[in-house]
Design an enzyme around this catalytic site. Sequence first.
Site, PDB file in Angstrom:
ATOM      1  N   LYS A  38      -2.412  -1.551  -0.059  1.00  0.00           N
ATOM      2  CA  LYS A  38      -1.051  -1.199  -0.460  1.00  0.00           C
ATOM      3  C   LYS A  38      -1.191   0.286  -0.148  1.00  0.00           C
ATOM      4  CE  LYS A  38       1.269  -5.268  -2.844  1.00  0.00           C
ATOM      5  NZ  LYS A  38       1.657  -5.608  -4.039  1.00  0.00           N
ATOM      6  N   ASP A  72       8.087  -4.290  -4.850  1.00  0.00           N
ATOM      7  CA  ASP A  72       7.415  -5.183  -5.588  1.00  0.00           C
ATOM      8  C   ASP A  72       8.333  -4.910  -6.663  1.00  0.00           C
ATOM      9  OD1 ASP A  72       5.627  -6.595  -4.350  1.00  0.00           O
ATOM     10  OD2 ASP A  72       4.101  -4.772  -4.761  1.00  0.00           O
TER      11      ASP A  72
END
Length: 301
Positions: free
Chosen positions: A76, A116
């Site tokens: 990420k 997220d």
Amino acid sequence: MTHEHGAEGGAGRRAAVLGHPVAHSLSPVLHRAAYGALGLDDWRYDPVDVTEDDLAGFVGALDASWAGLSLTMPLKQTVLPLLDHVEPLAGVVGAVNTVLVQPARGTPVLTGANTDVYGLVTALGEALGPEAPAPRRTAAVLGGGATAASTLAALAQLGCTTPVVYVRSLARVGGLMRAAHRMGVEPRYALLDAAAREVPGADLVVSTLPPRAADGLAVDLDGSTVDGVLLDVAYDPRPTALSVAWRRAGGAVVGGERMLLHQAVEQVRLMTGLAGPVAAMDEALQAALGVPAHPAAPSKG
């Protein structure tokens, strides 16, 4: 390591979840269910094991047949310098879990996004309900990695701008401190050893620790009384020891699979341009897990 990046005929697009390891990922279950519900029968979504060292080569070989990528740990943050654009939220958080591949003349344009935060806010909202008092002023975050940064952004949206972050080592929170500064959040940092004494009084607790890493805290909570909501991002094993301990102490629990579901719903929207079919994706997720989902959440009817 060799990857096949081309289309396999037809107008369908490709997408994948990348990570190392990635075999355990439920993202294919969610995205494939979405494609089925949306009638995108010629789209495909695959898990691909990609290490940090492999990522640049994989991303550099993407062509116009690709619609997007989902990224898990440890990619990420590694992906950031490989992108053409990074959406503001992802830039502030410092973590990208979604890469959008947009056709262009020559090499496709790659845009990084973060779903997220959306997943966390929506999952917590399932337990808080529409009539929950706002803002929720006290919050605790367990862990200091990329998901913790997304959690700080989600808590800020829920009115918690001064959470306490519990970490194993205060020497390793530099990245999280910089992310918090960028988003205007002012956490207090404490050692994880202090969590058992302090988190029972929090309105919201989000554990971003890896699977089983919170088992010790679960034991330490024995005999405590809590009144807040816990979201444990880990969902294997399910329920986690921390979730069991928190519910036993009187609190409400949101399983980590709820965050997984909702971040995937938003990914589907970004990659396909169509609203993610929540019900179909939720049903597929429950079937994959083999047990009813989110028992602490209010019924949707």
